[in-house]
Design an enzyme around this catalytic site. Structure first.
Site, PDB file in Angstrom:
ATOM      1  N   THR A 259       0.814  -1.121  -0.001  1.00 41.59           N
ATOM      2  CA  THR A 259      -0.009   0.045   0.100  1.00 41.59           C
ATOM      3  C   THR A 259       0.875   1.247   0.075  1.00 41.59           C
ATOM      4  OG1 THR A 259      -0.292  -0.609   2.257  1.00 41.59           O
ATOM      5  CG2 THR A 259      -2.155  -0.643   0.900  1.00 41.59           C
ATOM      6  N   GLU A 260       2.424   1.222   0.227  1.00 45.05           N
ATOM      7  CA  GLU A 260       3.079   2.219   0.297  1.00 45.05           C
ATOM      8  C   GLU A 260       4.248   1.874   0.010  1.00 45.05           C
ATOM      9  OE1 GLU A 260       3.044   5.019   3.506  1.00 45.05           O
ATOM     10  OE2 GLU A 260       0.957   5.036   3.688  1.00 45.05           O
ATOM     11  N   THR A 261       5.253   2.438  -0.973  1.00 47.39           N
ATOM     12  CA  THR A 261       6.460   2.077  -1.274  1.00 47.39           C
ATOM     13  C   THR A 261       7.010   3.386  -1.976  1.00 47.39           C
ATOM     14  OG1 THR A 261       8.399   0.662  -1.701  1.00 47.39           O
ATOM     15  CG2 THR A 261       6.509   0.928  -3.193  1.00 47.39           C
TER      16      THR A 261
END
Ligand SMILES: *[C@@H]1O[C@H](CO)[C@@H](O)[C@H](O)[C@H]1NC(C)=O
Ligand SMILES: *[C@@H]1O[C@H](CO)[C@@H](O)[C@H](O)[C@H]1NC(C)=O
Ligand SMILES: *[C@@H]1O[C@H](CO)[C@@H](O)[C@H](O)[C@H]1NC(C)=O
Ligand SMILES: *[C@@H]1O[C@H](CO)[C@@H](O)[C@H](O)[C@H]1NC(C)=O
Ligand SMILES: *[C@@H]1O[C@H](CO)[C@@H](O)[C@H](O)[C@H]1NC(C)=O
Ligand SMILES: *[C@@H]1O[C@H](CO)[C@@H](O)[C@H](O)[C@H]1NC(C)=O
Length: 375
Positions: A259-261
């Site tokens: 969901t985040e990188t």
């Protein structure tokens, strides 16, 4: 010199697309520019998936009748009240989902973001909150919006290296992960995780920068001897740590969505130790990530790879606590121009900046190699 031009060729080459590749999206947090410009921004990037961390109804509304798939996030501050009282889940849905569904393609709701770290005292309410949102959706008659929660890698995984030894963290007095995994499997939902090779690299001086940046050159690998597999990049190692932790908990084959990188491209001069924060590294990371995802190779322990990846982030966020202050992560400048010269789809070419960084990295690697030889 020879290796460097090989590297440029490698960047220029594009592997043919393979079916069911992970979707590549982007995250958006509360921040100008005004909401009506966000669909245009996504369109210019050729991105069709958006994850909203601050699910502002005005932004959701901007995606009416577009085909952009949207992930909503319920803020951490509401999780405990939703966990204790289901009517609070209904209230949230009546404001953020009911007015728009299905004309806005809302696919998933993340109940909290890194909640175990943000609110450790209320961890026992996280699973009840997830269940309450799910039950409330059913009550309203919505069956194809999945419910999950975004964990952070460091907040939920222990003993991450080698990946096959990774386990989920224990939360004293709370049976958290087991019930969540069972719920995800039962509802065909994905395990959501924020995963930053950048942070792992910074915490771990033994990790070479090229390994964190998806560079391909000789000796740029790590073996997991117990699992009998070889890693070419840190991202895959972290994904397989999650895969292994899930298997150890008794759940295989739950899809994983990152969901985040991302990688920060600039820092306002505050912290000092920011030499790895620069646009060249950020661009190499994002390009390498996109290329890796498009190759369809998956990871050593999960051939099909991740189901999706959201790049942090569309625009620079005002300081909100989750990232270090003064860092710029946005792939667009506030005036909507692209910070990077590459496309999320289509072809790209290597610029002079990368060639220089590549030289620097190769010099470092050659040095390591000489060190090895001298033993
Ligand atoms: C959305 O997808 C449908 C079906 O694939 C297509 O007919 C429509 O034109 C698309 N709308 C937009 C705004 O891209
Ligand atoms: C909504 O998003 C999902 C997941 O990305 C996609 O499969 C589906 O085609 C989209 N629906 C529309 C109407 O665009
Ligand atoms: C749950 O919240 C609703 C709406 O705020 C309230 O009317 C109700 O009394 C609450 N129920 C409990 C058990 O606290
Ligand atoms: C969910 O179902 C609605 C109504 O059938 C449909 O319009 C929408 O595209 C579906 N959404 C997804 C993500 O499949
Ligand atoms: C989950 O997916 C399977 C296979 O696609 C399907 O048979 C099942 O009905 C789905 N379950 C739910 C709760 O959607
Ligand atoms: C947008 O902003 C960036 C950074 O401030 C600047 O370098 C660029 O020239 C601007 N582009 C346009 C078209 O104004």
């Amino acid at each position: 010199m020879f290796r460097c031009s090989t590297f440029s060729l490698f960047l220029l080459s594009l592997l043919p697309a393979i079916s069911s590749l992970p979707c590549i999206g982007v995250t958006h947090h509360s921040h100008p520019p005004s909401s009506h410009r966000i669909p245009t921004a996504l369109h210019s990037l050729n991105i069709n998936s958006l994850l909203l961390r601050d699910s502002d109804p005005h932004i959701i509304q901007a995606f009416l009748y577009t085909n952009v798939s949207i992930v909503l996030t319920i803020p951490n501050t509401l999780v405990s009240s939703i966990g204790t009282n289901r009517s609070h889940a209904l209230q949230w849905l009546y404001r953020h989902v009911v007015p728009f569904y299905p004309r806005v393609n809302i696919t998933t709701i993340s109940v909290g973001n890194d909640f175990t770290v943000a609110s450790p005292k209320f961890v026992d309410l996280l699973f009840p909150a997830i269940r309450n949102v799910h039950l409330s959706l059913r009550e309203i008659g919505i069956r194809n919006v999945t419910v999950s929660t975004s964990f952070s890698f460091t907040g939920v995984i222990t003993k991450s290296f080698p990946p096959s030894t990774a386990r989920f963290q224990d939360f004293p007095g709370v049976d958290l992960i087991g019930p969540i995994l069972q719920f995800l499997r039962h509802t065909n939902s994905s395990f959501l995780i924020n995963l930053y090779p950048y942070n792992m690299y910074r915490l771990n001086s033994a990790i070479p920068i090229g390994f964190a940046l998806f560079l391909e050159y000789p000796f740029n690998f790590r073996d997991d001897v117990a699992a009998g597999v070889r890693y070419q990049n840190l991202f895959d190692m972290m994904i397989d740590a999650v895969v292994s932790a899930m298997a150890a908990a008794g759940y295989e084959n739950i899809p994983i969505v990152v969901t985040e990188t991302g990688w920060p491209s600039a820092a306002d001069a505050v912290a000092g130790n920011e030499e790895d924060v620069n646009k060249v590294y950020a661009e190499i990371y994002l390009k390498g990530l996109v290329k890796h995802l498009k190759s369809g190779k998956g990871t050593p322990l999960r051939k099909e790879g991740v189901a999706g990846v959201y790049i942090y982030e569309l625009f620079d966020e005002e300081k909100k606590g989750t990232q270090e202050s003064g860092q710029h992560w946005g792939i667009l400048y506030p005036n909507l121009t692209n910070r990077y010269s590459f496309q999320f789809s289509g072809s790209w070419s290597a610029g002079a900046g990368e060639a220089k960084a590549c030289m620097k990295i190769l010099l470092e690697v050659s040095f390591l190699f000489l060190l090895l030889l001298s033993y």
